[in-house]
Structure formats: structure tokens, C-alpha cells
Design a protein around this motif. Sequence first.
Motif, mmCIF file in Angstrom:
data_model
loop_
_atom_site.group_PDB
_atom_site.id
_atom_site.type_symbol
_atom_site.label_atom_id
_atom_site.label_comp_id
_atom_site.label_asym_id
_atom_site.label_seq_id
_atom_site.Cartn_x
_atom_site.Cartn_y
_atom_site.Cartn_z
ATOM 1 N N PHE A 1 0.836 -1.202 0.000
ATOM 2 C CA PHE A 1 0.000 0.000 0.000
ATOM 3 C C PHE A 1 0.880 1.264 0.000
ATOM 4 C CE2 PHE A 1 -2.090 3.510 2.119
ATOM 5 C CZ PHE A 1 -3.307 3.573 1.439
ATOM 6 N N GLY A 2 0.675 2.108 -0.979
ATOM 7 C CA GLY A 2 1.392 3.381 -1.056
ATOM 8 C C GLY A 2 2.901 3.229 -1.181
ATOM 9 N N TRP A 3 3.347 2.170 -1.880
ATOM 10 C CA TRP A 3 4.780 1.876 -1.893
ATOM 11 C C TRP A 3 5.609 3.016 -2.485
ATOM 12 C CZ3 TRP A 3 7.862 1.671 -6.182
ATOM 13 C CH2 TRP A 3 7.228 1.556 -7.432
ATOM 14 N N GLU A 4 5.015 3.762 -3.439
ATOM 15 C CA GLU A 4 5.795 4.848 -4.059
ATOM 16 C C GLU A 4 6.130 5.930 -3.028
ATOM 17 O OE1 GLU A 4 2.857 3.727 -5.205
ATOM 18 O OE2 GLU A 4 2.868 3.513 -7.396
ATOM 19 N N ALA A 5 5.170 6.206 -2.121
ATOM 20 C CA ALA A 5 5.418 7.209 -1.078
ATOM 21 C C ALA A 5 6.491 6.710 -0.119
ATOM 22 C CB ALA A 5 4.122 7.491 -0.317
ATOM 23 N N THR A 6 6.433 5.429 0.196
ATOM 24 C CA THR A 6 7.455 4.854 1.093
ATOM 25 C C THR A 6 8.825 4.918 0.424
ATOM 26 O OG1 THR A 6 5.749 3.380 1.952
ATOM 27 C CG2 THR A 6 8.028 2.833 2.495
ATOM 28 N N GLN A 7 8.858 4.630 -0.884
ATOM 29 C CA GLN A 7 10.134 4.685 -1.606
ATOM 30 C C GLN A 7 10.737 6.084 -1.547
ATOM 31 O OE1 GLN A 7 10.094 4.165 -5.929
ATOM 32 N NE2 GLN A 7 12.051 3.069 -5.776
ATOM 33 N N LYS A 8 9.899 7.097 -1.715
ATOM 34 C CA LYS A 8 10.377 8.485 -1.667
ATOM 35 C C LYS A 8 11.047 8.769 -0.319
ATOM 36 C CE LYS A 8 7.850 11.482 -4.584
ATOM 37 N NZ LYS A 8 6.583 12.095 -4.790
ATOM 38 N N ALA A 9 10.386 8.313 0.737
ATOM 39 C CA ALA A 9 10.925 8.548 2.083
ATOM 40 C C ALA A 9 12.240 7.782 2.282
ATOM 41 C CB ALA A 9 9.897 8.123 3.128
ATOM 42 N N PHE B 1 17.484 8.572 2.459
ATOM 43 C CA PHE B 1 18.646 8.025 3.176
ATOM 44 C C PHE B 1 19.736 7.526 2.232
ATOM 45 C CE2 PHE B 1 15.247 7.878 6.157
ATOM 46 C CZ PHE B 1 15.837 8.103 7.388
ATOM 47 N N CYS B 2 19.327 7.133 1.017
ATOM 48 C CA CYS B 2 20.316 6.556 0.108
ATOM 49 C C CYS B 2 20.304 7.341 -1.199
ATOM 50 C CB CYS B 2 19.978 5.073 -0.153
ATOM 51 S SG CYS B 2 18.314 4.824 -0.764
ATOM 52 N N GLY B 3 21.125 6.928 -2.137
ATOM 53 C CA GLY B 3 21.131 7.600 -3.425
ATOM 54 C C GLY B 3 19.835 7.343 -4.172
ATOM 55 N N VAL C 1 26.343 7.619 -1.527
ATOM 56 C CA VAL C 1 26.541 8.390 -0.289
ATOM 57 C C VAL C 1 27.650 7.776 0.578
ATOM 58 C CG1 VAL C 1 24.201 9.335 -0.269
ATOM 59 C CG2 VAL C 1 24.621 7.180 0.901
ATOM 60 N N GLY C 2 28.512 6.977 -0.060
ATOM 61 C CA GLY C 2 29.683 6.453 0.649
ATOM 62 C C GLY C 2 29.390 5.257 1.546
ATOM 63 N N GLY C 3 28.251 4.595 1.306
ATOM 64 C CA GLY C 3 27.910 3.418 2.106
ATOM 65 C C GLY C 3 27.160 3.801 3.377
ATOM 66 N N VAL D 1 20.998 4.103 10.924
ATOM 67 C CA VAL D 1 20.231 3.950 9.675
ATOM 68 C C VAL D 1 19.196 2.830 9.825
ATOM 69 C CG1 VAL D 1 20.390 3.414 7.205
ATOM 70 C CG2 VAL D 1 22.114 4.880 8.267
ATOM 71 N N GLU D 2 19.592 1.747 10.518
ATOM 72 C CA GLU D 2 18.651 0.633 10.730
ATOM 73 C C GLU D 2 17.390 1.149 11.445
ATOM 74 O OE1 GLU D 2 19.998 -2.466 13.379
ATOM 75 O OE2 GLU D 2 18.355 -3.812 12.800
ATOM 76 N N MET D 3 17.620 1.916 12.512
ATOM 77 C CA MET D 3 16.481 2.407 13.301
ATOM 78 C C MET D 3 15.664 3.437 12.533
ATOM 79 S SD MET D 3 17.781 2.686 17.219
ATOM 80 C CE MET D 3 16.975 4.235 17.418
ATOM 81 N N ALA D 4 16.363 4.350 11.857
ATOM 82 C CA ALA D 4 15.665 5.435 11.150
ATOM 83 C C ALA D 4 14.785 4.889 10.023
ATOM 84 C CB ALA D 4 16.676 6.429 10.601
ATOM 85 N N LEU D 5 15.306 3.919 9.288
ATOM 86 C CA LEU D 5 14.500 3.342 8.192
ATOM 87 C C LEU D 5 13.263 2.649 8.751
ATOM 88 C CD1 LEU D 5 17.257 1.853 5.845
ATOM 89 C CD2 LEU D 5 15.674 3.696 5.279
#
Length: 230
Positions: free
Chosen positions: A141-149, A153-155, A183-185, A192-196
Motif C-alpha cells: 500500500f502506497g509503496w511509491e510514497a514509502t520509496q520516496k521517504a 537516506f540513500c542515493g 553516499v559512501g555506504g 540507519v537501521e532504526m531510522a529506516l
Amino acid sequence: MNTEYQKKIAAEKATNEIRPGMVVGLGTGSTVYYALLKIGTLVKDGLDIVGIPTSEGTEKIATAQGIPLSTLSTHPKIDLTIDGADEVALRLNLIKGGGAALVREKIIANASQRILIVVDESKCSQVLGTNFPLPVEIIPFGWEATQKAVNQFCGSSTLRGGEEQPLVTDNGNYILDCDFSPVGGITEPAKVEMALNNLPGVVENGIFVNRADKVIVGTASGIRSMEKDS
Ligand code: 5RP
């Protein structure tokens, strides 16, 4: 020694730590496959264990090998888990999920007393995310919005399988493969684990921080082991 042989020797070495009576977490992937074959042989020879699979694929292979299976509901504590990884970096931090089983793998890891990771030498890097895109499981559901978010964090990221026929995980979700190399890894994996995982729509991501007790690497010149805190 070719990659396939490196996977085999690493996986078979890990099975040496299995003891009678253990509850064993069974990881997913082409490296763990060799451990499943070996465990099947040990069971045929009388080893008494139960396995808890991390994916429907592993469940099928383990059943075909005659490995008795159980669930986390029946056995909430796992003695030893043998699993693979897509990337192993400093401090044994991992990227997992190339086989789309990262959610169940992390649940099993969480319930495990000891975790052995088996890889061939191509999986090793210095900085996480420089060798393999990070898989992130998201709800459809709403995967495009999740992808944007997630892309903040990444390129960039790609929907696994493509928009016309996205891959659907064992949990009925999609996977985004996130390229962190621009972004250099992933220099701060725990953050990053928690934020995602904090983003709406994200179920789990493939960063495993401080979870592996030992990584067994099959190399061209034999086996190399790396222990936690070593
Ligand atoms: C599955 C995983 C696998 O352990 C990882 O992809 C390694 O697989 P392989 O041994 O086939 O390279 O995380 O979700």
C-alpha cells in the motif's frame, strides 16, 4: 577454489557447532543450502535436532532433507542459527535480504542464543552498503510514497522485480533495493537501521548490527573465521 566451493566449506564448517537436542535456526540462501544438505545427512545418521526455517524456500529444502521442523511458537528460544549474508563489513555488521527473507531472518536472529554467518570471500567489505544494495521490506500500500521517504537516506532504490511484476515476499510485501554507494555506504548502521524502520510503510530492513557471533568465510585458501569483538 571457486565461489561455490567456498560457500560449501563455510556452510559445512558451521554445522560442526550443532549438538544433539539443539533447536537450530535455518537461514536462507545458496550458501546455507549446503548446511541444510549436511544437517540432513547428520539427521539421517541419528542427530536429534529440530530446525526453525527462515523462509518457505528453506522449509521446503529442509523437509526434503528429512530435517524435523518446528516453529517459534513451540520453541521460542533457538540455540544456534546458521544463516548467510550479502555483505559482511567491519565489526561483523551485515546486510541481509538478498533472498527476500530478511524479516523472518531478523525475528529468528532475535530469538537465537548464537548466530553463525556463512559466506564466501566476495561478501566481505570495509563499509557496509558499498558491496551490496540494502534490501528494505515495505508494505505494498502506497509503496511509491514509502520509496520516496526511503530514498532520502540513500542515493536511489529500485523495486525488486520491477513495477509490472514486483517480487512478493513470504509475508506478502515488496522489497526496495537501496543503493548507498553514492553516499559512501552506510557509515552509521545502527542509526540507519532504526531510522529506516521508523518510516511508515517500512516493515524491516536488512541491516544486522551486532548480531553475528561468528562469521565463517570460505576463501580461495580455505576457511577464515571472524569472532564477535575480535
Ligand atoms: C536471504 C539472505 C541470504 O542469507 C543472503 O541473501 C545470502 O544468500 P546467498 O548465500 O545465496 O548469497 O539474507 O534473505
